[in-house]
Scaffold this motif. Structure first.
Motif, PDB file in Angstrom:
ATOM      1  N   ILE A  87       0.848  -1.182   0.000  1.00 11.36           N
ATOM      2  CA  ILE A  87       0.000   0.000   0.000  1.00 11.36           C
ATOM      3  C   ILE A  87       0.891   1.243   0.000  1.00 11.36           C
ATOM      4  N   LEU A  88       0.325   2.356  -0.407  1.00 13.51           N
ATOM      5  CA  LEU A  88       1.062   3.613  -0.502  1.00 13.51           C
ATOM      6  C   LEU A  88       0.859   4.388   0.782  1.00 13.51           C
ATOM      7  N   SER A  89       1.797   4.272   1.708  1.00 17.49           N
ATOM      8  CA  SER A  89       1.619   4.892   3.023  1.00 17.49           C
ATOM      9  C   SER A  89       2.967   5.121   3.694  1.00 17.49           C
ATOM     10  N   LEU A 109       9.982  -3.797  -6.967  1.00 18.30           N
ATOM     11  CA  LEU A 109       8.736  -3.382  -6.342  1.00 18.30           C
ATOM     12  C   LEU A 109       7.619  -3.376  -7.379  1.00 18.30           C
ATOM     13  N   MET A 110       6.632  -4.251  -7.193  1.00 20.03           N
ATOM     14  CA  MET A 110       5.480  -4.302  -8.102  1.00 20.03           C
ATOM     15  C   MET A 110       4.315  -3.552  -7.467  1.00 20.03           C
ATOM     16  N   LEU A 111       3.919  -2.442  -8.105  1.00 15.57           N
ATOM     17  CA  LEU A 111       2.804  -1.639  -7.633  1.00 15.57           C
ATOM     18  C   LEU A 111       1.562  -1.937  -8.465  1.00 15.57           C
ATOM     19  N   SER A 112       0.438  -2.114  -7.798  1.00 15.69           N
ATOM     20  CA  SER A 112      -0.827  -2.246  -8.516  1.00 15.69           C
ATOM     21  C   SER A 112      -1.263  -0.861  -8.984  1.00 15.69           C
ATOM     22  N   TYR A 113      -2.021  -0.829 -10.069  1.00 18.18           N
ATOM     23  CA  TYR A 113      -2.513   0.460 -10.559  1.00 18.18           C
ATOM     24  C   TYR A 113      -3.884   0.284 -11.170  1.00 18.18           C
ATOM     25  N   PRO A 114      -4.757   1.262 -11.143  1.00 20.33           N
ATOM     26  CA  PRO A 114      -4.528   2.671 -10.812  1.00 20.33           C
ATOM     27  C   PRO A 114      -4.455   2.978  -9.323  1.00 20.33           C
ATOM     28  N   SER A 115      -4.728   1.999  -8.436  1.00 19.04           N
ATOM     29  CA  SER A 115      -4.679   2.264  -6.999  1.00 19.04           C
ATOM     30  C   SER A 115      -4.107   1.066  -6.269  1.00 19.04           C
ATOM     31  N   ASP A 116      -3.765   1.290  -5.011  1.00 23.79           N
ATOM     32  CA  ASP A 116      -3.343   0.166  -4.178  1.00 23.79           C
ATOM     33  C   ASP A 116      -4.571  -0.518  -3.603  1.00 23.79           C
ATOM     34  N   GLU A 117      -4.328  -1.504  -2.765  1.00 23.10           N
ATOM     35  CA  GLU A 117      -5.401  -2.347  -2.231  1.00 23.10           C
ATOM     36  C   GLU A 117      -6.432  -1.578  -1.412  1.00 23.10           C
ATOM     37  N   VAL A 118      -6.002  -0.525  -0.724  1.00 23.61           N
ATOM     38  CA  VAL A 118      -6.925   0.205   0.140  1.00 23.61           C
ATOM     39  C   VAL A 118      -7.403   1.518  -0.483  1.00 23.61           C
ATOM     40  N   GLY A 119      -7.137   1.704  -1.786  1.00 25.55           N
ATOM     41  CA  GLY A 119      -7.748   2.816  -2.497  1.00 25.55           C
ATOM     42  C   GLY A 119      -6.909   4.052  -2.695  1.00 25.55           C
ATOM     43  N   GLY A 284     -11.061   1.414  11.225  1.00 23.07           N
ATOM     44  CA  GLY A 284     -12.418   1.119  10.818  1.00 23.07           C
ATOM     45  C   GLY A 284     -12.437   0.648   9.375  1.00 23.07           C
ATOM     46  N   ALA A 285     -13.603   0.204   8.929  1.00 21.89           N
ATOM     47  CA  ALA A 285     -13.742  -0.301   7.559  1.00 21.89           C
ATOM     48  C   ALA A 285     -14.790   0.541   6.839  1.00 21.89           C
ATOM     49  N   PHE A 286     -14.333   1.619   6.230  1.00 25.74           N
ATOM     50  CA  PHE A 286     -15.231   2.515   5.507  1.00 25.74           C
ATOM     51  C   PHE A 286     -14.439   3.221   4.419  1.00 25.74           C
ATOM     52  N   LYS A 287     -15.133   3.763   3.440  1.00 23.81           N
ATOM     53  CA  LYS A 287     -14.472   4.341   2.270  1.00 23.81           C
ATOM     54  C   LYS A 287     -14.710   5.843   2.193  1.00 23.81           C
ATOM     55  N   ASP A 288     -13.631   6.588   1.941  1.00 21.58           N
ATOM     56  CA  ASP A 288     -13.717   8.025   1.754  1.00 21.58           C
ATOM     57  C   ASP A 288     -14.189   8.320   0.334  1.00 21.58           C
ATOM     58  N   PRO A 289     -15.270   9.068   0.165  1.00 25.38           N
ATOM     59  CA  PRO A 289     -15.809   9.273  -1.179  1.00 25.38           C
ATOM     60  C   PRO A 289     -14.988  10.206  -2.055  1.00 25.38           C
ATOM     61  N   VAL A 290     -14.114  11.011  -1.461  1.00 26.27           N
ATOM     62  CA  VAL A 290     -13.313  11.955  -2.250  1.00 26.27           C
ATOM     63  C   VAL A 290     -11.990  11.322  -2.662  1.00 26.27           C
ATOM     64  N   GLY A 291     -11.219  10.891  -1.669  1.00 23.52           N
ATOM     65  CA  GLY A 291      -9.926  10.275  -1.970  1.00 23.52           C
ATOM     66  C   GLY A 291     -10.035   8.817  -2.371  1.00 23.52           C
ATOM     67  N   LYS A 292     -11.216   8.228  -2.168  1.00 18.93           N
ATOM     68  CA  LYS A 292     -11.506   6.834  -2.526  1.00 18.93           C
ATOM     69  C   LYS A 292     -10.705   5.836  -1.698  1.00 18.93           C
ATOM     70  N   ILE A 293     -10.222   6.283  -0.548  1.00 19.75           N
ATOM     71  CA  ILE A 293      -9.414   5.419   0.308  1.00 19.75           C
ATOM     72  C   ILE A 293     -10.321   4.591   1.211  1.00 19.75           C
ATOM     73  N   TRP A 294     -10.120   3.284   1.183  1.00 20.08           N
ATOM     74  CA  TRP A 294     -10.798   2.384   2.102  1.00 20.08           C
ATOM     75  C   TRP A 294      -9.929   2.305   3.352  1.00 20.08           C
ATOM     76  N   GLU A 295     -10.436   2.697   4.484  1.00 17.52           N
ATOM     77  CA  GLU A 295      -9.625   2.951   5.663  1.00 17.52           C
ATOM     78  C   GLU A 295      -8.843   1.734   6.161  1.00 17.52           C
ATOM     79  N   LEU A 296      -9.373   0.547   6.019  1.00 15.25           N
ATOM     80  CA  LEU A 296      -8.860  -0.626   6.727  1.00 15.25           C
ATOM     81  C   LEU A 296      -7.495  -1.093   6.213  1.00 15.25           C
ATOM     82  N   ALA A 297      -6.429  -0.581   6.846  1.00 13.28           N
ATOM     83  CA  ALA A 297      -5.072  -1.023   6.542  1.00 13.28           C
ATOM     84  C   ALA A 297      -4.546  -2.008   7.582  1.00 13.28           C
TER      85      ALA A 297
END
Length: 396
Positions: A87-89, A109-119, A284-297
């Protein structure tokens, strides 16, 4: 007089917890101070929650990048290591990456795209369409990626994670190569020994890479799953759920959580004669609608909870009842009909239309998300959360 208040979530302010502190005593003392000061009374099936970070701190569950580097070198031989889907953190992965790089000669380093696992997004989905790139099939080098899309910048932090991660690897003395792909099997074209850095999809990723022929396939849960030179560790999750402590150390996910929550529950029972539920919570396990980040890391929302928090809600949808079953009723007649339906509901409503639109998640995941939103991650100073009325319904 009718009761008007339903669920209440309170943040309890406690002292700053240091390494080696008796957290059980601190939690119980804080709770009893609130109780004795009349700030609340114990109700039916109340929930007391403690954030995972201070439990880990009190347990001295820390490790250095040198500890991690030694574990990586022992398990993978200090050669070329493929890292898949981190993840990008800066908080969650940067120090882990330093330790892994220090224990390796080269990191692919293999990065997934367009986003990482948590958004966390490297680029916008629309840009993929515009450039004609297929993220399901196309494998890109860093040069190809940046030629097509330009430098990547995180939506909120403005960090260029691609070059930030590359720089961290090189600072630790390892050669760095970055590729972009959503097919974990492709890593075997670059490295024979692999660390799967994803969280919730790690078991599948490990299986696919093993099937593709890699000789050694580990996950982050396989690193620091036992002490290295006296370091902290986590036997279940390794370095999953870890956070940056300093520029050279990480704080691991807490251990012995079940023993801790049951101990707090029992101590409060002795002091009050009442039984409350107790849990440890992380992200927590919820998604930010602007940044599209799913909180659960974190690997789980709650690594430890008392028996009364097992299961998931068994609730009727009041809106459905009001609009359908009792659409012709109003006022007191409607109220009485809904109360009767609640009192007589089945003990297992799974699959029934009257539950449509309720949240089909585990209680600990729902409660943990409420706790995380209540405590926040900054300077509120409320690492303990007290929830009342969560298990009430309209008839209570």
């Amino acid at each position: 007089m009718s009761r008007r208040i339903g669920t209440v979530s309170r943040g309890l302010r406690g002292p700053i917890v240091r390494e080696g502190d008796d957290l059980k005593k601190i939690v119980v003392d804080t709770f009893m101070d609130c109780l004795n000061n009349g700030e609340f009374e114990i109700g039916s099936k109340d929930v007391l929650a403690i954030t995972e970070s201070i439990l880990a701190r009190s347990q001295k569950n820390y490790a250095s990048k040198d500890n991690l580097a030694k574990d990586v070198e022992n398990k993978l031989g200090k050669g070329t290591v493929g890292l898949v889907f981190p993840i990008l953190s800066r908080n969650r992965f940067a120090i882990c990456l330093r330790g892994i790089a220090k224990g390796s000669k080269k990191v692919v380093l293999m990065l997934s795209y367009p986003s990482d696992e948590v958004g966390n997004h490297l680029l916008d989905l629309d840009l993929l369409d515009e450039k004609g790139v297929n993220p399901y099939t196309d494998v890109l080098t860093q040069e190809e990626f940046e030629k097509i899309f330009g430098k990547s910048r995180h939506t909120f932090t403005n960090v260029d994670y691609v070059n930030y991660y590359k720089g961290l690897i090189e600072e630790e003395g390892a050669e760095a190569e970055i590729i972009f792909s959503n097919n974990p099997r492709k890593i075997v074209d670059y490295a024979d020994k692999v660390i799967c850095c994803d969280i919730h999809t790690r078991r599948r990723t490990k299986r696919l890479i093993k099937e593709a022929g890699a000789s050694v396939v580990l996950g982050m849960d396989d690193l620091l799953n036992s002490p290295v030179d006296g370091s902290g560790y986590n036997p279940d999750y390794g370095i999953l759920g870890s956070n940056k402590a300093t520029e050279d150390t990480i704080k691991l996910f807490p251990i012995n959580c079940q023993e801790f929550v049951e101990g707090v529950q029992e101590e409060i029972r002795k002091l009050t004669g009442k039984t409350i539920e107790v849990m440890v919570y992380g992200d927590g396990a919820f998604k930010d609608p602007v940044g599209k980040i799913w909180e659960l890391a974190d690997p789980v929302v709650s690594p430890g909870y008392t028996a009364g928090l097992k299961g998931q809600p068994n609730e009727l949808k009041l809106k459905y009842l009001a609009d359908n079953d009792f659409g012709d009723l109003q006022g007191e007649e409607l109220k009485e009909a809904i109360e009767k339906a609640i009192r007589e509901k089945d003990s297992n409503l799974v699959g029934q239309m009257v539950t449509e639109g309720t949240t089909p998640r585990r209680l600990t995941d729902l409660l943990g998300s409420l706790c995380d939103l209540t405590s926040g991650s900054g300077d509120k100073g409320t690492p303990f959360i007290y929830i009342q009325g969560y298990f009430d319904n309209y008839t209570d």
